[in-house]
Design a protein around this motif. Structure first.
Motif, mmCIF file in Angstrom:
data_model
loop_
_atom_site.group_PDB
_atom_site.id
_atom_site.type_symbol
_atom_site.label_atom_id
_atom_site.label_comp_id
_atom_site.label_asym_id
_atom_site.label_seq_id
_atom_site.Cartn_x
_atom_site.Cartn_y
_atom_site.Cartn_z
ATOM 1 N N GLY A 110 0.821 -1.210 0.000
ATOM 2 C CA GLY A 110 0.000 0.000 0.000
ATOM 3 C C GLY A 110 0.850 1.254 0.000
ATOM 4 O O GLY A 110 0.554 2.227 -0.709
ATOM 5 N N ALA A 111 1.938 1.241 0.785
ATOM 6 C CA ALA A 111 2.830 2.401 0.823
ATOM 7 C C ALA A 111 3.481 2.631 -0.538
ATOM 8 O O ALA A 111 3.636 3.773 -0.986
ATOM 9 C CB ALA A 111 3.903 2.188 1.893
ATOM 10 N N ALA A 112 3.844 1.556 -1.219
ATOM 11 C CA ALA A 112 4.458 1.691 -2.544
ATOM 12 C C ALA A 112 3.483 2.304 -3.540
ATOM 13 O O ALA A 112 3.861 3.147 -4.363
ATOM 14 C CB ALA A 112 4.941 0.325 -3.032
ATOM 15 N N VAL A 113 2.212 1.891 -3.464
ATOM 16 C CA VAL A 113 1.195 2.465 -4.338
ATOM 17 C C VAL A 113 1.012 3.950 -4.024
ATOM 18 O O VAL A 113 0.913 4.792 -4.933
ATOM 19 C CB VAL A 113 -0.141 1.717 -4.188
ATOM 20 C CG1 VAL A 113 -1.264 2.438 -4.946
ATOM 21 C CG2 VAL A 113 -0.008 0.281 -4.695
ATOM 22 N N ALA A 114 0.977 4.280 -2.727
ATOM 23 C CA ALA A 114 0.800 5.677 -2.323
ATOM 24 C C ALA A 114 1.953 6.535 -2.825
ATOM 25 O O ALA A 114 1.750 7.660 -3.307
ATOM 26 C CB ALA A 114 0.696 5.766 -0.800
ATOM 27 N N LYS A 115 3.167 6.018 -2.707
ATOM 28 C CA LYS A 115 4.326 6.791 -3.169
ATOM 29 C C LYS A 115 4.276 7.018 -4.670
ATOM 30 O O LYS A 115 4.601 8.100 -5.160
ATOM 31 C CB LYS A 115 5.615 6.068 -2.783
ATOM 32 C CG LYS A 115 6.863 6.843 -3.195
ATOM 33 C CD LYS A 115 8.138 6.157 -2.727
ATOM 34 C CE LYS A 115 9.351 6.971 -3.173
ATOM 35 N NZ LYS A 115 10.620 6.364 -2.741
ATOM 36 N N ALA A 116 3.855 5.982 -5.405
ATOM 37 C CA ALA A 116 3.776 6.104 -6.865
ATOM 38 C C ALA A 116 2.769 7.154 -7.287
ATOM 39 O O ALA A 116 2.881 7.744 -8.368
ATOM 40 C CB ALA A 116 3.427 4.752 -7.479
#
Length: 400
Positions: A110-116
């Motif tokens: 989820g954090a990776a998606v948010a950063k993207a």
């Protein structure tokens, strides 16, 4: 520096090793003047945003049951992972570092998606890997193991700056495709001084085990080895602290030993200090577990002055933790018997256990974590470097 931690659980509202690590590091960094926020589920009483010990806690999801039977709930992990996306999209703009605990994987995804989703510069994503399971998924999930393996492998390959708690975990992370040179090592820790101030138990044991009673802990090997060692020393006693699915079988095993009256099953003790008290009273802590991503009980026992016996096994980091303050041997009855005899005679350790334990004090671990953050920020574009806060407090203060 402005630091954000991400975990679905928060200490002390939920107790466990991963959440305790965040708590100990976060409050020490806050005490040094850094701004620290933890994004979590709402397990505490009161409003969704509170401050404790200088750390801001921000709920981004309601509290939820973590377990389904004796396993972590997959729906809970998925739910929290989805909820992190909108909350962390802003966090990657507002903080200098976003640090996510890997297990149960979906918060990192989820954090990776948010950063993207962030337009422009985003804070680096740092992760902490406590274990890498690989084939253990087959034992844990059975026919669903391909799903677990896929999620673990994909999590390892998203953009991140990984921290492993041991060299063992770093090597296993490499097996998932993450180059070893990209992984930082920061071990787990304990409050060494706090452990050492505990009063020894009045009814202590010569040899002690503390942990779950599950197959991979090899408590049966400890019992069998103790029984052999007891043939040459009729006064030694073994205490087994903990509970689990193997307890009944282990009690049957112990009852068949000639020294059965010198083996006690204590169950789970009500207070943490009670466990530490027994460690202080013991001469040897014996836990030849073949699956230890780290082994906090090893450090606790070392700090309490025990000689520690762990397993020399491909899935155990015991030798890294124990060093030469104890022994890491094959998890067989013969090898553990020999290690017990050497340890009880006082010839197993070349370094005082307390001295070894001091290397894992939480103050040192917090400082090492901060060093990782500095190194990560040095690798980022200048635009992502910490800037003075509008409050007048400069976040460029990175010193201890």
């Amino acid at each position: 520096m402005d630091i954000a931690f991400v975990s679905n659980v928060v200490y002390p509202d939920v107790t466990g090793g991963a959440e305790k690590r965040i708590y100990e590091i976060a409050r020490r960094l806050a005490a040094k003047g850094h701004t620290v926020t933890q994004y979590s589920r709402h397990y505490w009483d009161g409003p969704e945003r509170i401050e404790r010990e200088g750390v801001i806690y921000q709920a981004i999801a309601p509290g939820k049951e973590l377990y389904a039977g004796d396993r972590r709930s997959i729906p809970e992990a998925l739910d929290f992972g989805v909820r992190t996306v909108p909350a962390l999209a802003r966090a990657f703009r507002d903080h200098d570092i976003v640090h996510a605990s890997v297990f149960p994987y979906f918060p990192v995804l989820g954090a990776a998606v948010a950063k993207a989703a962030v337009r422009g510069d985003a804070a680096p994503l740092v992760t902490t890997w406590h274990e890498v399971w690989l084939d253990y998924w087959e034992e844990y999930l059975g026919r669903l193991s391909p799903f677990g393996k896929l999620v673990e492998r994909y999590t390892a390959r998203v953009g991140q700056h990984p921290i492993a708690i041991s060299e063992l975990t770093a090597r296993r992370l490499k097996d998932l495709g993450r180059p070893r040179e990209q992984t930082h090592i920061v071990p787990n820790g304990i409050d060494v001084e706090g452990v050492q101030t505990v009063t020894p138990a009045a009814d202590g044991y010569d040899v002690l085990y503390a942990g779950r009673l599950i197959p991979e802990k090899n408590v049966d090997v400890t019992i069998e080895a103790f029984a052999r060692a007891a043939q040459n020393d009729p006064d030694i006693r073994l205490g087994i602290i903990g509970d689990g699915p193997e307890r009944e079988a282990l009690e049957r095993l112990a009852s068949g030993m000639a020294c059965r009256d010198r083996i006690d099953f204590l169950g789970f003790l009500p207070e943490y200090e009670d466990v530490l008290g027994h460690m202080h009273a013991a001469d040897v802590f014996c836990s030849p577990s073949e699956r230890e991503g780290f082994g906090i009980t090893y450090i606790e026992a070392l700090a309490a002055g025990c000689t520690v016996i762990g397993a020399d096994h491909p899935r155990s980091a015991a030798s890294e933790v124990i060093g030469d303050a104890g022994l890491a041997v094959r998890p067989t009855t013969a090898a553990v018997t020999q290690a017990l005899s050497r340890s009880l005679s006082g010839v197993a350790a070349t370094t005082r256990p307390e001295r070894r334990a001091a290397q894992f004090d939480w103050d040192r671990i917090a400082a090492q974590t901060l060093d990782v953050y500095r190194a990560v920020l040095d690798e980022t574009p200048a635009a992502r470097q910490p800037e003075p806060r509008r409050t007048g407090v400069e976040s460029t203060v990175l010193s201890d």
